[in-house]
Motif scaffolding. Structure first.
Motif, PDB file in Angstrom:
ATOM      1  N   GLY A   1      14.749 -91.048  80.881  1.00 36.46           N
ATOM      2  CA  GLY A   1      16.205 -90.994  80.692  1.00 36.46           C
ATOM      3  C   GLY A   1      16.924 -90.166  81.737  1.00 36.46           C
ATOM      4  N   ASN A   2      16.332 -90.023  82.948  1.00 35.44           N
ATOM      5  CA  ASN A   2      16.960 -89.173  83.963  1.00 35.44           C
ATOM      6  C   ASN A   2      17.703 -89.962  85.033  1.00 35.44           C
ATOM      7  N   HIS A   3      17.985 -91.252  84.796  1.00 39.41           N
ATOM      8  CA  HIS A   3      18.770 -92.025  85.751  1.00 39.41           C
ATOM      9  C   HIS A   3      20.240 -91.569  85.662  1.00 39.41           C
ATOM     10  N   LYS A   4      20.855 -91.431  86.819  1.00 40.56           N
ATOM     11  CA  LYS A   4      22.189 -90.817  86.844  1.00 40.56           C
ATOM     12  C   LYS A   4      22.969 -91.278  88.060  1.00 40.56           C
ATOM     13  N   THR A   5      24.262 -91.540  87.880  1.00 42.55           N
ATOM     14  CA  THR A   5      25.180 -91.768  88.996  1.00 42.55           C
ATOM     15  C   THR A   5      26.341 -90.773  88.881  1.00 42.55           C
ATOM     16  N   LYS A   6      27.065 -90.568  89.974  1.00 47.29           N
ATOM     17  CA  LYS A   6      28.143 -89.597  89.988  1.00 47.29           C
ATOM     18  C   LYS A   6      29.487 -90.253  89.704  1.00 47.29           C
TER      19      LYS A   6
ATOM     20  N   VAL B   1      32.179 -96.036  87.985  1.00 48.47           N
ATOM     21  CA  VAL B   1      32.774 -96.175  86.662  1.00 48.47           C
ATOM     22  C   VAL B   1      31.696 -96.534  85.638  1.00 48.47           C
ATOM     23  N   PHE B   2      31.631 -95.770  84.551  1.00 46.27           N
ATOM     24  CA  PHE B   2      30.707 -96.048  83.441  1.00 46.27           C
ATOM     25  C   PHE B   2      29.253 -96.196  83.918  1.00 46.27           C
ATOM     26  N   GLY B   3      28.849 -95.393  84.881  1.00 45.76           N
ATOM     27  CA  GLY B   3      27.474 -95.435  85.373  1.00 45.76           C
ATOM     28  C   GLY B   3      26.520 -94.800  84.365  1.00 45.76           C
ATOM     29  N   PRO B   4      25.194 -94.957  84.579  1.00 46.00           N
ATOM     30  CA  PRO B   4      24.216 -94.347  83.659  1.00 46.00           C
ATOM     31  C   PRO B   4      24.245 -92.832  83.749  1.00 46.00           C
ATOM     32  N   VAL B   5      24.009 -92.174  82.638  1.00 49.11           N
ATOM     33  CA  VAL B   5      23.968 -90.717  82.589  1.00 49.11           C
ATOM     34  C   VAL B   5      22.648 -90.288  81.936  1.00 49.11           C
ATOM     35  N   VAL B   6      22.256 -89.051  82.167  1.00 54.27           N
ATOM     36  CA  VAL B   6      21.020 -88.527  81.579  1.00 54.27           C
ATOM     37  C   VAL B   6      21.157 -88.505  80.061  1.00 54.27           C
ATOM     38  N   ARG B   7      20.180 -89.112  79.383  1.00 57.55           N
ATOM     39  CA  ARG B   7      20.216 -89.109  77.918  1.00 57.55           C
ATOM     40  C   ARG B   7      18.819 -89.287  77.354  1.00 57.55           C
TER      41      ARG B   7
END
Length: 208
Positions: A47-52, A89-95
């Motif tokens: 779950g560590n995929h992330k965009t800014k 916009v609405f990119g993946p976040v760490v979860r």
């Protein structure tokens, strides 16, 4: 239910063992197996995929050009999503992808997986999984004689070191101690091989 005990040394039956019906003789339910496998795989996701987003990109917050007179559409910042290197916009976040599943249901899933292998005829009981030396060639010869290629070995509380080392270079052969027995690994292999110690440990673990 009775099951023959196989010897890996000479590929011969060396006795029988009585398996607990409440663990190895349950009705196979795909819905239970599906839920437990989904629970396992969800826990494995990092779950560590992330965009800014706009607030995180390293760009100036100043206006790119004056509000009027340039002939361009008005813009407030270079951080806008319409610009190159702008925020997403609405990119993946760490979860955290995991979800809860009760211990009782997880035990039921493991029992169902063991029962599924038994009903398919893909459950093999061996007297022991031990080698005198960690030689892959010797182990491969024994497994080929027994017709074991794509298989999961589950031993007792601890795995024999020589057996574990010899099996590491064999494609399709995995070895686990009883504490590591899980639904996903059992189902993804063609054969499930249990030692007598593994049967005793599993019955002790799953008796309630």
């Amino acid at each position: 239910m009775k099951q023959d005990i196989l010897s890996l040394v000479d590929n011969k039956n060396v006795g029988t063992i009585e398996l607990n019906e409440s663990i190895f003789g349950l009705e196979v339910r795909a819905d239970i197996l599906h839920r437990v496998v989904n629970w396992q795989l969800a826990r494995l996701q990092t779950g560590n995929h992330k965009t800014k987003g706009r607030s995180e990109v390293a760009l100036t917050p100043a206006k790119p050009f004056k509000q009027k007179g340039s002939g361009n559409a008005r813009q407030g910042s270079r951080k806008g999503t319409q610009f190159r290197k702008g925020g997403i916009v609405f990119g993946p976040v760490v979860r955290d992808q995991s979800h809860d599943l009760t211990k009782k249901f997880r035990k039921l899933g493991l029992k169902t997986a063991l029962s599924a292998k038994a009903k398919e005829g893909n459950l093999v009981i061996v007297d022991e999984a031990k080698l005198s030396a960690p030689k892959t060639k010797d182990l491969k010869t024994k497994l080929d004689a027994c017709g074991l290629k794509n298989c999961l070995f589950i031993d007792g509380k601890e795995v024999d070191v020589n057996f574990a080392l010899a099996s590491r270079n064999l494609e399709g052969v995995d070895v686990l101690p009883t504490i590591g027995a899980n639904v996903y690994d059992i189902l993804r292999k063609d054969k499930l091989v249990l030692t007598k110690d593994a049967v005793a440990c599993l019955e002790e673990r799953l008796k309630w």
